[in-house]
Every structure is written in C-alpha cells, then in structure tokens.
Design a protein around this motif. Structure first.
Motif, PDB file in Angstrom:
ATOM      1  N   PHE A 140       7.884   9.239  41.320  1.00  0.00           N
ATOM      2  CA  PHE A 140       7.016   8.605  40.414  1.00  0.00           C
ATOM      3  C   PHE A 140       7.328   8.229  39.032  1.00  0.00           C
ATOM      4  N   VAL A 146       3.927   2.455  39.255  1.00  0.00           N
ATOM      5  CA  VAL A 146       3.671   3.365  38.362  1.00  0.00           C
ATOM      6  C   VAL A 146       3.957   2.893  37.051  1.00  0.00           C
ATOM      7  N   ALA A 194       3.898   8.960  34.581  1.00  0.00           N
ATOM      8  CA  ALA A 194       3.363  10.221  35.541  1.00  0.00           C
ATOM      9  C   ALA A 194       4.293  11.432  35.003  1.00  0.00           C
ATOM     10  N   TRP A 253       0.996  16.309  40.292  1.00  0.00           N
ATOM     11  CA  TRP A 253       1.537  15.394  39.438  1.00  0.00           C
ATOM     12  C   TRP A 253       0.396  14.408  39.024  1.00  0.00           C
ATOM     13  N   VAL A 273      -0.959  10.800  37.871  1.00  0.00           N
ATOM     14  CA  VAL A 273       0.265   9.536  37.904  1.00  0.00           C
ATOM     15  C   VAL A 273      -0.674   8.362  37.670  1.00  0.00           C
TER      16      VAL A 273
END
Length: 176
Positions: A35, A56, A59, A66, A68
C-alpha cells in the motif's frame, strides 16, 4: 489478464471519512510495501471478471486494518461502491524470495508425501502460527493432517512439480 495472474492483498470492508478513504482488511505479510504511495493495485469484485487498475495515493495503519486513499476515488459516494471488493496485485510484481521460502499461493494445492508413509494428501490451508507455519493437509478420506513447517520436518518442495517431501514426527498422525 487471467484471474490466476492476480493475488489478493486486501478486502475493502468499509469507507472512512468524506474523501473516499477505504478501510482495508489486510491479506498480505507486507502492507507497507503493498500500500505504498504510487503502488499499482487492481480493484476486483468477487465473482466478477473485471480488474480496475488504481494507484495508491496514501495509506496508514489503523488498529488491525489499513486506511488507503486511491487516486481514482476522491469522495464517499464513489468509495461506497467498492465495499466488499478485493484489492489485487499482479503476481509478476511479487519480489523474488530467498531459497527455501515460498509464497502461500505456491504451496496451496501441492501434494505432500512423507518419507516413510508415502502419499499424505494435498495442502488445503496454511496457518501462520507465530514462529512457524502449519500446513493443513487433507488426505484421501477427508481427514486433516496438521504439519508444522520446521527445518526438520519439511525436507523438500518442488514448486514446478507441485510436490513436497516431509518427515513427520512420531505421534503426529494416528497410525491405527
């Protein structure tokens, strides 16, 4: 790309905030890498055939999940469309492992043989239990054999042939 060329690294379980941040259930050993900003991922609807490329933006971990933010999702309304979708990577993007290390997808389904007993069954699952993994092997009658993956137990893995050789410790399976 075919489905077998993708590996799941997370599942979108909810949204977070108004800017389209996604709450992810992590299914990878290295979320920091998977991520990281500018990493390409693919959104996949379970039982679907579409893989949407995304990138991404940022994150961060939050408890056991998580959060993101993807460049392509910038608001809550759009983010809600992707609840329960999976985040995937392309298998070819995986870094190579050291000798005698394997990705789970390489082990699941392989045939396991014991050096004394012969055929044991196929690996159905892998449990990560701290210091070592345990393979769940299903035999011909549907019973499960739990095999601790230790240097003294796992003798050889042939990923190409989809086989593994083990030396089961005494008393691990019922001999009757």
């Amino acid at each position: 790309m075919k489905q077998e060329n993708y590996l799941r690294v997370g599942r979108i379980i909810n949204t977070h905030g108004l800017k389209g941040e996604l709450k992810i259930q992590v299914i990878t050993d290295s979320p920091q890498e998977r991520f990281a900003p500018q990493t390409r991922l693919y959104l996949h609807q379970p039982q679907g055939s579409t893989y949407l490329p995304v990138e991404v933006q940022k994150a961060r971990p939050q408890l056991k999940f998580w959060l993101v933010q993807l460049n392509q999702i910038t608001d809550l309304t759009t983010a809600e469309k992707y609840k329960n979708w999976e985040l995937m990577i392309v298998q070819a993007d995986l870094p190579p492992l050291s000798e005698k290390q394997y990705y789970y997808h390489q082990i699941l389904g392989i045939t396991v043989y014991d050096q004394k007993r012969g055929y044991l069954g196929k690996v159905q699952d892998i449990m990560a239990l701290g210091p070592n993994d345990v393979w769940v092997v299903q035999d011909q009658v549907g019973s499960e054999i739990l095999i601790p993956i230790l240097p003294t137990v796992l003798l050889q893995v042939d990923v190409q042939e989809q086989t593994a050789q083990v030396a089961l410790p005494a008393g691990l399976i019922d001999e009757d």
